[in-house]
Write an enzyme that holds these catalytic residues in place. Sequence first.
Site, PDB file in Angstrom:
ATOM      1  CG  LEU A  32       8.141  -4.838  14.772  1.00 58.95           C
ATOM      2  CD1 LEU A  32       7.118  -4.864  15.887  1.00 58.95           C
ATOM      3  CD2 LEU A  32       9.537  -5.101  15.311  1.00 58.95           C
ATOM      4  N   GLY A  36       1.425  -9.712   2.399  1.00 60.70           N
ATOM      5  CA  GLY A  36       0.837  -9.335   1.121  1.00 60.70           C
ATOM      6  C   GLY A  36      -0.158  -8.203   1.222  1.00 60.70           C
ATOM      7  CG  MET A  37      -3.554  -8.502   2.282  1.00 67.74           C
ATOM      8  SD  MET A  37      -5.112  -9.133   2.961  1.00 67.74           S
ATOM      9  CE  MET A  37      -6.117  -7.656   2.890  1.00 67.74           C
ATOM     10  CE  LYS A  57      -2.517  -6.833  10.182  1.00 70.69           C
ATOM     11  NZ  LYS A  57      -3.253  -7.962  10.807  1.00 70.69           N
ATOM     12  CG  ASP A 163      -3.822 -18.131   9.922  1.00 69.63           C
ATOM     13  OD1 ASP A 163      -3.290 -19.241   9.676  1.00 69.63           O
ATOM     14  OD2 ASP A 163      -3.309 -17.048   9.603  1.00 69.63           O
TER      15      ASP A 163
END
Length: 444
Positions: A32, A36-37, A57, A163
């Site tokens: 999905l 970068g991590m 995740k 964020d």
Amino acid sequence: MVMGEITAPRSWPRTESPDPDAFGDYKIHEQLGVGGMATVHRAERKVGGVRQRVALKRLLPNIGSDPELVKLFLDEAKLVSHLHHRNIAEIYDFGSVADEYFLAMELVAGPTLKQLLQHSSSTVGLIPYPIALNLLMQVCDALAYAHDRTDERGQPLHLVHRDVSPSNIVISSNGVVKLIDFGVAKTTSSHTQAGIIKGKLGYIAPEYLADNGLDRRADLWAVGVIAYELLCNQRLFQADDDFEVMRHVRSQPITPPSRHNPDMPIELEAIVMTALERDPARRWQNASALRNALAGVGGASTNAEVMEWVDWALQLGAGKLRPVRGSRPLTAQADMLAAEPLIPALSDAVQLSLPPTVKLQQCAIPAIRLPLPANPTPPPVFAPRVRYQPRPLMPRMPPIGAAMIARRNQRRIALPLFLILLGGIASALTVPMLYRMLVAQLGL
């Protein structure tokens, strides 16, 4: 943590992957998002005989070897696992499998606000402000809950998301907004490294860039930027490089949104401009105050209408409908709209901390004081086909084309008249001359 789009389609395929990968108790399907991590895949597991779909995740292998980044990843999981709100994506499970760290979170089927804005700009144009009001109020509900969250001892966490941006706001298939990605959230127990900015630059508060401290009002600045972009359908702070974006955030004059969307209420513009005050003391002091101010404008759509409008707008990209600027779908069933609850009103016990008198920046409109009641009533129920009528798409001639046609018509009339006049002048000059030459030749 993941800077990509962590979203799922509005409907799932009836058949699963024939040979999904196994990861502990989970069966992994399509990807999905990736950043970068970490990567995010759709996955599922059986809980009590029931199949549970999640967004899994997982840290990338090179990131999993860094203890600091692993701690940041697990801190997000522990933090969000204590947040239980209808407008915040839930965390179901976290840990590690064979030294690979993961967290399983709520799988939200629907587009991000970023995707909806990009799609609308190429199809329907401006998003109707009743839809925008509903989305903003739900984001404020999520932030009000997160900002007031306490730890196990009852002490306030003073959590700041840091964020809040369109890519971290997902609109689910039932019209409920979900705030995601608390990977860079800050609490009283966390520390920020000097010189490191976390979040997307176009939505970061000016005081964060100036390193003047950070509190919940930084998230409200981000809500103000999102509100501006929702109402104007364009980015507020955008440039070719990051340094230019930061310069715009610090000092760029903010044009009132009514210049781009004259149909919006003046009260709504005043609320947005207050959220965009660069001085935090003049900004909304908490999400509850901002949410109640938005509710005081009135006219917000219900969640069912948000779902209906989003589905209709997304269909335009597939060529199923003809876009008409300013129109909206009116296909929801009456019983569904009647059963859809409004966004619940905040508790009477909420103490509002309102900013000083609202002043509009860079605008000729005189300063006004918002009529914000202590306990505002919820917005009225939306009346389909009555309250928001689509505007007919009337053919009109572009101004430039009209001017060209007018000049062409003028030339059609002026040129013959000019030629007749020129012929008359030529005759007046040549006839006497020819007469004198004729007289001289005949010797008369």
